[in-house]
Scaffold this motif. Structure first.
Motif, PDB file in Angstrom:
ATOM      1  N   GLU A 184       0.756  -1.259   0.049  1.00 35.55           N
ATOM      2  CA  GLU A 184       0.030   0.019  -0.167  1.00 35.55           C
ATOM      3  C   GLU A 184       0.822   1.145  -0.007  1.00 35.55           C
ATOM      4  OE1 GLU A 184      -0.473  -2.738   1.862  1.00 35.55           O
ATOM      5  OE2 GLU A 184      -2.809  -3.049   2.118  1.00 35.55           O
ATOM      6  N   LEU A 241       1.248   3.774  -3.244  1.00 38.86           N
ATOM      7  CA  LEU A 241       0.552   4.748  -2.829  1.00 38.86           C
ATOM      8  C   LEU A 241       0.971   6.350  -3.853  1.00 38.86           C
ATOM      9  CD1 LEU A 241      -1.744   6.026  -0.981  1.00 38.86           C
ATOM     10  CD2 LEU A 241       0.027   6.977   0.548  1.00 38.86           C
ATOM     11  N   GLU A 296      -6.958   7.453  -8.778  1.00 38.19           N
ATOM     12  CA  GLU A 296      -7.966   7.543  -7.481  1.00 38.19           C
ATOM     13  C   GLU A 296      -8.845   6.511  -7.492  1.00 38.19           C
ATOM     14  OE1 GLU A 296     -10.749  10.778  -4.942  1.00 38.19           O
ATOM     15  OE2 GLU A 296      -9.306  11.218  -6.686  1.00 38.19           O
ATOM     16  N   GLY A 297      -9.254   5.890  -6.552  1.00 37.98           N
ATOM     17  CA  GLY A 297     -10.398   4.719  -6.282  1.00 37.98           C
ATOM     18  C   GLY A 297      -9.829   3.312  -6.623  1.00 37.98           C
ATOM     19  N   GLU A 339      -6.433   0.578  -5.997  1.00 33.24           N
ATOM     20  CA  GLU A 339      -5.435   0.226  -5.189  1.00 33.24           C
ATOM     21  C   GLU A 339      -4.569  -1.048  -5.373  1.00 33.24           C
ATOM     22  OE1 GLU A 339      -6.139  -1.399  -0.740  1.00 33.24           O
ATOM     23  OE2 GLU A 339      -6.096   0.555  -0.528  1.00 33.24           O
ATOM     24  N   LEU A 358      -1.828  13.530   5.390  1.00 34.96           N
ATOM     25  CA  LEU A 358      -2.723  13.383   4.719  1.00 34.96           C
ATOM     26  C   LEU A 358      -4.026  12.242   5.120  1.00 34.96           C
ATOM     27  CD1 LEU A 358      -1.450  14.259   1.031  1.00 34.96           C
ATOM     28  CD2 LEU A 358      -2.402  15.784   2.631  1.00 34.96           C
ATOM     29  N   LEU A 359      -5.026  12.636   5.270  1.00 37.61           N
ATOM     30  CA  LEU A 359      -5.894  11.384   5.711  1.00 37.61           C
ATOM     31  C   LEU A 359      -6.228  10.231   4.758  1.00 37.61           C
ATOM     32  CD1 LEU A 359      -8.171  10.422   7.636  1.00 37.61           C
ATOM     33  CD2 LEU A 359      -9.889  11.894   6.471  1.00 37.61           C
ATOM     34  N   GLU A 360      -6.193  10.764   3.437  1.00 34.30           N
ATOM     35  CA  GLU A 360      -6.330   9.641   2.431  1.00 34.30           C
ATOM     36  C   GLU A 360      -5.244   8.478   2.589  1.00 34.30           C
ATOM     37  OE1 GLU A 360      -5.311  13.467   0.296  1.00 34.30           O
ATOM     38  OE2 GLU A 360      -6.513  12.675   1.975  1.00 34.30           O
ATOM     39  N   GLU A 361      -3.961   9.120   2.704  1.00 34.92           N
ATOM     40  CA  GLU A 361      -2.809   8.255   2.735  1.00 34.92           C
ATOM     41  C   GLU A 361      -2.704   7.273   4.086  1.00 34.92           C
ATOM     42  OE1 GLU A 361       0.749  10.791   2.879  1.00 34.92           O
ATOM     43  OE2 GLU A 361       0.781  11.191   0.723  1.00 34.92           O
ATOM     44  N   GLU A 390      -5.687   6.422   5.516  1.00 36.15           N
ATOM     45  CA  GLU A 390      -6.737   5.476   5.296  1.00 36.15           C
ATOM     46  C   GLU A 390      -6.426   4.279   4.354  1.00 36.15           C
ATOM     47  OE1 GLU A 390      -9.783   7.696   3.600  1.00 36.15           O
ATOM     48  OE2 GLU A 390     -10.619   8.524   5.674  1.00 36.15           O
ATOM     49  N   ALA A 391      -5.268   4.705   3.404  1.00 36.47           N
ATOM     50  CA  ALA A 391      -4.734   3.615   2.583  1.00 36.47           C
ATOM     51  C   ALA A 391      -3.949   2.618   3.234  1.00 36.47           C
ATOM     52  CB  ALA A 391      -4.029   4.224   1.434  1.00 36.47           C
ATOM     53  N   LYS A 431     -10.567   3.285   6.555  1.00 38.35           N
ATOM     54  CA  LYS A 431     -11.386   4.362   7.096  1.00 38.35           C
ATOM     55  C   LYS A 431     -12.078   4.248   8.211  1.00 38.35           C
ATOM     56  CE  LYS A 431     -14.618   7.632   4.837  1.00 38.35           C
ATOM     57  NZ  LYS A 431     -15.795   7.654   3.700  1.00 38.35           N
TER      58      LYS A 431
END
Length: 564
Positions: free
Chosen positions: A418, A422, A427-428, A430, A520-523, A525-526, A530
């Motif tokens: 991940e 990353l 986006e979307g 993985e 970053l929150l998205e990083e 969460e990856a 979430k």
């Protein structure tokens, strides 16, 4: 007058002599007997004093063993806890955690191990080793683990000493006998519930309610509130009842107690020499009426030996610990010594032959039904697996796995994907642990339903085509979304600054704290998923997912905080 002088009192001297001699002889016999009697009483008193000292010495032997194991477990728990907050100390017993040295984890994993070939999450091979050793001791002596080894039982006894000083003879007699008999069945309900829920969920469900776990981890955030509450209740009850958790709630004690019905050595009372003083019953911490039993079969017996002639019974060899047919008696010290040798010797032997593993099992669960029943499930591949673990579990050459995902070496963990990919995929989508599951499914033909957004790198598609593993109906769809990075991505080539230089990630660190520090929150969460509540501790969140915090912590440390 002459006659009077010759025969005082008017009785001839010979007559007096004849009359007095029997009295003198009787007096002499009384003196002799009395003297001997005094000597015997003195000797008996000395023997009783000597026996009393001996009895105390026997229980001191047990106390020392209890203290030794309590300190040992506390030391291991402390080392493990400090390691998770960045304080490194020399590993002990293979870097074991509290889960790894708990035999009950092995007991509740027996069903999973027999039916699925895998252990419950957070349970280790070492737990199974200890469960087997505990089983052997139970078959021989009964719950000697409870009476001699268990640190939580020892802790309750220590609290009980204060209760005994406060309430004297009333201590351990507050609960009415009828109610006590009913309450003793509760621990079997707890055992049944824990066993069932563990099998259904595949998780160590009892952790959140375990006062033993709370006691040795009270300073760590992963202990549930319910664990603290139950620990507090047990401490309070221990002031009134000896070993309340052992008597009424301990599932492992319930399991061990069953073996009292057919253990080799049992507590036996000789009615022929018993003087009915009830000393044995009064000494029993579990309130067993030993004085009314010829042989103690009660599941509550913890083999502490407090009731025997070595400790409480005043009549020698009247209450002992012996076998049935041969009447071979085992002394208290021998029981303790054998228990220590079996446990420590068993651990040492398991280390030598490679069975002592304090890390989570790397064997995926088996498919339960269908055409593939009994085969390992790709869906159970976990991020903590290395490429070598995946290779062994599914018979895929590790070199192919490394090539497919661009790993630097086969000993890298799968969950690092991940972080490596990353920002390199749209986006979307993985590329992560689920990508490995999908790859294994394509390669082996074993079923796996991929998560939404899961794709494979172009290098993995190339390997699958070359090996002729491209026959799945889903393959072309996944191949159309494959990402070509243009070069092999190395885990060691990521130019990142460890997050620990900016913020120290501990068991209490929340998602919001990381975001406030510039992450970053998205990083985030990856890596961990979430969260619904940003104020939740990251460690608590990953624990709910059945993931080891140390693994997630390592990945988070690879992230680079952005400027705020």
């Amino acid at each position: 007058m002459h006659m009077f002088l010759q025969y005082p009192l008017g009785v001839p001297s010979n007559t007096i002599k004849v009359a007095i001699e029997p009295m003198v002889a009787y007096a002499d016999s009384i003196r002799i007997v009395f003297g001997v009697s005094c000597s015997k009483n003195q000797k008996k008193g000395n023997e009783m004093k000597k026996n009393s000292l001996g009895k105390n010495k026997v229980q001191t032997w047990r106390s020392r063993i209890q203290i030794g194991f309590f300190v040992l477990v506390a030391f291991i728990a402390t080392i493990n806890g400090l390691a998770e907050i960045g304080v490194t100390l020399p590993a002990f017993l293979g870097g074991a955690s509290l889960h790894a040295i708990c035999p009950f984890g092995g007991v509740v994993s027996f069903w999973n191990l027999a039916t699925l070939g895998t252990l419950v999450k957070k349970v280790h091979d070492s737990s199974v080793v200890l469960a087997v050793l505990g089983l052997l001791l139970a078959l021989l002596f009964g719950p000697v683990i409870c009476g001699w080894i268990c640190p939580f039982g020892t802790f309750q006894e220590w609290i009980g000493k204060l209760g005994r000083k406060l309430f004297k003879k009333r201590y351990n007699h507050f609960v009415p006998k009828k109610l006590d008999r009913i309450l003793r069945y509760l621990r079997y309900l707890v055992l049944a519930w824990v066993s069932y829920m563990t099998v259904v969920t595949g998780k160590l469900i009892f952790q959140d309610y375990d006062p033993y776990y709370a006691l040795f981890n009270f300073w760590r955030s992963e202990v549930a509130i319910s664990g603290y509450v139950i620990l507090g209740v047990v401490i309070l009850l221990s002031l009134f009842v000896e070993r309340p958790f052992c008597k009424y709630a301990c599932p492992y004690g319930a399991f061990q107690g069953i073996f009292n019905l057919f253990r080799v050595f049992k507590i036996r009372r000789k009615e022929a020499t018993c003087i009915s003083c009830n000393a044995c019953s009064k000494a029993c911490p579990m309130n067993i009426e030993v004085s009314k039993a010829g042989i103690v079969h009660d599941p509550q017996c913890i083999s502490c030996m407090k009731c025997t002639s070595e400790a409480a019974c005043p009549v020698k060899e009247t209450v002992d610990f012996s076998s049935a047919k041969t009447r071979f008696t085992v002394k208290t010290k021998t029981v303790g010594l054998i228990a220590v040798v079996v446990l420590l010797g068993g651990i040492g032997l398991s280390m030598l032959i490679g069975l002592w593993n304090t890390e989570s099992s790397k064997q995926p669960a088996l498919i339960k039904e269908g055409d593939f029943a009994g085969l390992p499930s790709p869906s159970d591949i976990r991020g903590s697996y290395t490429w070598e673990d995946v290779s062994k579990a599914f018979a895929i050459p590790s070199s192919l796995l490394v090539e497919a995902f661009g790993a630097a070496q086969s000993t890298d963990k799968v969950n690092l994907l991940e972080a490596v990919y990353l920002g390199k995929v749209p986006e979307g989508l993985e590329i992560g642990t689920d990508s490995v599951r999908l790859f294994v499914s394509f390669y082996t033909g074993l079923p796996h339903i991929p998560e939404e957004g899961t794709i494979l790198p172009a290098s993995a598609i190339t390997v699958l085509r070359r090996e002729g593993k491209d026959t799945s109906p889903l393959f072309e769809e996944i191949a159309s979304k494959a990402i070509s990075l243009g070069e092999t991505v190395s885990f060691t080539e990521q130019p990142v600054t460890p997050a620990t230089e900016i913020i120290s990630i501990t068991g209490k660190t929340t998602f919001q704290e990381l975001i406030s520090a510039g992450y970053l929150l998205e990083e985030i969460e990856a890596i961990v998923g979430k969260p619904e509540d940003l104020n939740m501790a990251i460690k608590d969140f990953v624990a709910e997912q059945g993931i080891e915090f140390s693994e997630m912590k390592a990945q988070l440390a690879m992230l680079t905080p952005k400027k705020k």
